[in-house]
Design a protein around this motif. Structure first.
Motif, PDB file in Angstrom:
ATOM      1  N   LEU A 125       0.848  -1.198   0.000  1.00  0.00           N
ATOM      2  CA  LEU A 125       0.000   0.000   0.000  1.00  0.00           C
ATOM      3  C   LEU A 125       0.878   1.241   0.000  1.00  0.00           C
ATOM      4  O   LEU A 125       2.010   1.223   0.486  1.00  0.00           O
ATOM      5  CB  LEU A 125      -0.915   0.000   1.222  1.00  0.00           C
ATOM      6  N   GLU A 126       0.326   2.346  -0.535  1.00  0.00           N
ATOM      7  CA  GLU A 126       1.102   3.569  -0.670  1.00  0.00           C
ATOM      8  C   GLU A 126       0.359   4.746  -0.045  1.00  0.00           C
ATOM      9  O   GLU A 126      -0.878   4.806  -0.071  1.00  0.00           O
ATOM     10  CB  GLU A 126       1.373   3.872  -2.156  1.00  0.00           C
ATOM     11  N   ILE A 127       1.136   5.678   0.506  1.00  0.00           N
ATOM     12  CA  ILE A 127       0.561   6.908   1.052  1.00  0.00           C
ATOM     13  C   ILE A 127      -0.099   7.698  -0.081  1.00  0.00           C
ATOM     14  O   ILE A 127       0.456   7.833  -1.166  1.00  0.00           O
ATOM     15  CB  ILE A 127       1.651   7.759   1.739  1.00  0.00           C
ATOM     16  N   GLY A 128      -1.272   8.220   0.174  1.00  0.00           N
ATOM     17  CA  GLY A 128      -1.997   8.993  -0.830  1.00  0.00           C
ATOM     18  C   GLY A 128      -3.050   8.199  -1.573  1.00  0.00           C
ATOM     19  O   GLY A 128      -3.869   8.773  -2.288  1.00  0.00           O
ATOM     20  N   GLU A 129      -3.035   6.868  -1.420  1.00  0.00           N
ATOM     21  CA  GLU A 129      -4.043   6.053  -2.103  1.00  0.00           C
ATOM     22  C   GLU A 129      -5.415   6.238  -1.447  1.00  0.00           C
ATOM     23  O   GLU A 129      -5.529   6.365  -0.227  1.00  0.00           O
ATOM     24  CB  GLU A 129      -3.643   4.585  -2.091  1.00  0.00           C
ATOM     25  N   MET A 130      -6.438   6.235  -2.271  1.00  0.00           N
ATOM     26  CA  MET A 130      -7.825   6.351  -1.805  1.00  0.00           C
ATOM     27  C   MET A 130      -8.396   4.946  -1.635  1.00  0.00           C
ATOM     28  O   MET A 130      -8.316   4.126  -2.547  1.00  0.00           O
ATOM     29  CB  MET A 130      -8.652   7.137  -2.831  1.00  0.00           C
ATOM     30  N   ILE A 131      -8.939   4.656  -0.472  1.00  0.00           N
ATOM     31  CA  ILE A 131      -9.525   3.333  -0.214  1.00  0.00           C
ATOM     32  C   ILE A 131     -10.971   3.344  -0.700  1.00  0.00           C
ATOM     33  O   ILE A 131     -11.807   4.087  -0.188  1.00  0.00           O
ATOM     34  CB  ILE A 131      -9.464   2.974   1.272  1.00  0.00           C
ATOM     35  N   LEU A 132     -11.248   2.513  -1.691  1.00  0.00           N
ATOM     36  CA  LEU A 132     -12.584   2.451  -2.277  1.00  0.00           C
ATOM     37  C   LEU A 132     -13.455   1.403  -1.595  1.00  0.00           C
ATOM     38  O   LEU A 132     -14.677   1.575  -1.496  1.00  0.00           O
ATOM     39  CB  LEU A 132     -12.486   2.148  -3.773  1.00  0.00           C
ATOM     40  N   ALA A 133     -12.846   0.316  -1.161  1.00  0.00           N
ATOM     41  CA  ALA A 133     -13.627  -0.759  -0.549  1.00  0.00           C
ATOM     42  C   ALA A 133     -12.750  -1.576   0.386  1.00  0.00           C
ATOM     43  O   ALA A 133     -11.542  -1.702   0.179  1.00  0.00           O
ATOM     44  CB  ALA A 133     -14.239  -1.661  -1.613  1.00  0.00           C
ATOM     45  N   VAL A 134     -13.374  -2.099   1.434  1.00  0.00           N
ATOM     46  CA  VAL A 134     -12.733  -3.017   2.374  1.00  0.00           C
ATOM     47  C   VAL A 134     -13.542  -4.307   2.354  1.00  0.00           C
ATOM     48  O   VAL A 134     -14.707  -4.318   2.758  1.00  0.00           O
ATOM     49  CB  VAL A 134     -12.695  -2.441   3.801  1.00  0.00           C
ATOM     50  N   ASN A 135     -12.916  -5.376   1.844  1.00  0.00           N
ATOM     51  CA  ASN A 135     -13.630  -6.637   1.613  1.00  0.00           C
ATOM     52  C   ASN A 135     -14.858  -6.363   0.745  1.00  0.00           C
ATOM     53  O   ASN A 135     -14.717  -5.888  -0.367  1.00  0.00           O
ATOM     54  CB  ASN A 135     -13.973  -7.304   2.943  1.00  0.00           C
ATOM     55  N   LYS A 136     -16.054  -6.578   1.221  1.00  0.00           N
ATOM     56  CA  LYS A 136     -17.244  -6.346   0.385  1.00  0.00           C
ATOM     57  C   LYS A 136     -17.914  -5.013   0.676  1.00  0.00           C
ATOM     58  O   LYS A 136     -18.935  -4.678   0.080  1.00  0.00           O
ATOM     59  CB  LYS A 136     -18.259  -7.476   0.594  1.00  0.00           C
ATOM     60  N   ASP A 137     -17.346  -4.217   1.595  1.00  0.00           N
ATOM     61  CA  ASP A 137     -17.965  -2.958   2.002  1.00  0.00           C
ATOM     62  C   ASP A 137     -17.308  -1.783   1.291  1.00  0.00           C
ATOM     63  O   ASP A 137     -16.094  -1.599   1.366  1.00  0.00           O
ATOM     64  CB  ASP A 137     -17.846  -2.766   3.519  1.00  0.00           C
ATOM     65  N   THR A 138     -18.106  -0.968   0.616  1.00  0.00           N
ATOM     66  CA  THR A 138     -17.567   0.196  -0.082  1.00  0.00           C
ATOM     67  C   THR A 138     -17.330   1.335   0.897  1.00  0.00           C
ATOM     68  O   THR A 138     -18.057   1.496   1.885  1.00  0.00           O
ATOM     69  CB  THR A 138     -18.536   0.664  -1.186  1.00  0.00           C
ATOM     70  N   LEU A 139     -16.277   2.107   0.638  1.00  0.00           N
ATOM     71  CA  LEU A 139     -15.990   3.306   1.428  1.00  0.00           C
ATOM     72  C   LEU A 139     -16.271   4.579   0.644  1.00  0.00           C
ATOM     73  O   LEU A 139     -15.998   5.672   1.136  1.00  0.00           O
ATOM     74  CB  LEU A 139     -14.526   3.300   1.892  1.00  0.00           C
ATOM     75  N   VAL A 140     -16.800   4.439  -0.560  1.00  0.00           N
ATOM     76  CA  VAL A 140     -17.156   5.610  -1.355  1.00  0.00           C
ATOM     77  C   VAL A 140     -18.311   6.326  -0.660  1.00  0.00           C
ATOM     78  O   VAL A 140     -19.364   5.728  -0.404  1.00  0.00           O
ATOM     79  CB  VAL A 140     -17.552   5.214  -2.788  1.00  0.00           C
ATOM     80  N   GLY A 141     -18.104   7.590  -0.322  1.00  0.00           N
ATOM     81  CA  GLY A 141     -19.125   8.353   0.385  1.00  0.00           C
ATOM     82  C   GLY A 141     -19.091   8.180   1.886  1.00  0.00           C
ATOM     83  O   GLY A 141     -19.897   8.784   2.601  1.00  0.00           O
ATOM     84  N   SER A 142     -18.152   7.370   2.401  1.00  0.00           N
ATOM     85  CA  SER A 142     -18.070   7.138   3.842  1.00  0.00           C
ATOM     86  C   SER A 142     -17.350   8.287   4.532  1.00  0.00           C
ATOM     87  O   SER A 142     -16.547   9.001   3.916  1.00  0.00           O
ATOM     88  CB  SER A 142     -17.334   5.822   4.111  1.00  0.00           C
ATOM     89  N   ASN A 143     -17.613   8.485   5.823  1.00  0.00           N
ATOM     90  CA  ASN A 143     -16.878   9.483   6.592  1.00  0.00           C
ATOM     91  C   ASN A 143     -15.761   8.819   7.389  1.00  0.00           C
ATOM     92  O   ASN A 143     -15.627   7.591   7.393  1.00  0.00           O
ATOM     93  CB  ASN A 143     -17.814  10.267   7.528  1.00  0.00           C
TER      94      ASN A 143
END
Length: 390
Positions: A108-126
């Protein structure tokens, strides 16, 4: 001709299937399952929707990839922030990676945007939801990430008409180049714009209107700041009032009065008490990592207070001149004094005028003299830093 009944009598009796299974189970080696090329399914149901895939995000985000992190007894080893990128918008980004952690080993790299963790999306998450989700993960954790700060690969020669999705999902460095005018077809849609580089928190400026991650070399010294706020005070937010000259923050040169501190070393300061914020900000460590929000326009809450000053007594406030510029602010409120009993004044309030006489540009001595000679009913006008509501 043989009768059917006689054939049945000659056939050997077959034991029940359950008995055979029990017999085989009793002779099976316990470690034999590890020798099987294809392990048996132990989790039901198995479906493609159990984990998020790159294909779900590749058309909307650049440089999408899937990273599997083996989480042991410790954390994943990443720090996250909730922020906005010029190209991909609001999201959860990796702000730091612990050395020799599972995340670093996984690439993993600094600055990367996490889109999903396993089956859970983080798009729009706080931030809170993302942090809780990551803390709950166990075992092998699958992350779908996008790197908006990494340039997409060049379009290979002879493939100028390839769709941008192919280039976006490539992990090799290099910038997209527009096709040459001769002998090439235009792309089906505009190529991905060149993203902003990931800012270095040790040197990046704090821009108004944005959340900025800064790292300050403190050399095991305190930051040298005066701040106000906390959910148990009149200011629900942590706001800097003063940067002490010669201190660590002053030498760094980036923090300024009015800045709102959102996070310290991975600990959020949203909805915390003043004591909790003090403990976080007054740590003595080699480095301090802060998430800072500088309002595009500094706003204040105006106050008007009338206090009764008895002969030979004070107003019950301690006034200090601002170190960076003229004017004074309330540094302390004496317990049981007129200001404390009134309950409207708070530490950090900026005094604008005393009985109609402006002290906005006064020195500490001048403002102190004006307050000292005031008697009877004293009218104060003040400004209080107004945190940005998030």
């Amino acid at each position: 001709m043989l009768q059917l009944s006689s054939i049945k009598k000659k056939l050997p009796k077959v034991r029940k299937l359950s008995s055979i299974v029990d017999l085989r189970r009793s002779f099976r080696r316990k470690a034999a399952i590890e020798d099987i090329a294809v392990k048996p399914i132990t989790h039901f149901p198995i479906s493609l929707s159990d984990e998020a895939t790159e294909e779900q995000y590749a058309s909307s985000y650049p440089n999408v990839r899937t990273v599997s992190v083996k989480k042991g007894t410790q954390s994943l080893g990443i720090m996250i922030i909730e922020g906005r990128h010029a190209e991909v918008g609001q999201g959860i980004f990796i702000s730091d990676i612990q050395e020799d952690s599972a995340a670093e080993k996984a690439g993993l790299e600094i600055g990367e945007m996490i889109l999903a963790v396993n089956k859970d999306t983080l798009v729009g998450s706080n931030y809170e939801n993302a942090a809780n989700l990551l803390k709950r993960t166990e075992g092998l954790v699958t992350l779908v990430v996008s790197n908006p700060g990494k340039k997409s690969s060049e379009t290979p020669s002879g493939e100028a008409g390839a769709t941008p999705a192919t280039s976006i999902r490539s992990h090799s460095p290099g910038a997209l180049k527009p096709p040459s005018a001769a002998g090439s077809k235009p792309p089906s849609r505009p190529t991905t714009p060149t993203p902003e580089p990931v800012a270095d928190p040790a040197t990046c400026p704090i821009n108004p209107g944005k959340d900025t991650t800064v790292e300050i070399n403190t050399d095991n010294k305190s930051l040298g700041i005066f701040f106000i706020g906390g959910k148990d005070t009149l200011v629900n937010g942590i706001v800097l009032v003063e940067i002490y000259p010669g201190g660590v923050a002053d030498k760094d040169g980036r923090l300024q009065p009015g800045d709102q501190i959102l996070d310290v070393n991975g600990t959020t300061l949203k909805d915390v008490t003043n004591t909790t914020a003090s403990q976080a900000l007054r740590q003595t460590l080699p480095k301090m990592k802060l998430i800072v929000h500088r309002p595009a326009t500094q706003e204040y809450t105006p106050l008007e207070v009338e206090l009764m000053k008895k002969p030979g007594k004070g107003l019950g406030i301690s006034v200090v001149a601002r170190k960076n510029g003229k004017g004074v602010y309330i540094a302390d409120i004496i317990s049981g004094g007129p200001a404390d009993m009134d309950g409207k004044i708070a530490k950090g309030d900026l005094i604008i005028s005393v009985n109609g006489q402006s002290v906005e540009n006064s020195t500490g001595e001048e403002a102190g003299a004006i307050l000292k000679i005031a008697s009877g009913k004293v009218s104060l006008k003040l400004n209080r830093y107004k945190p940005v509501q998030r």
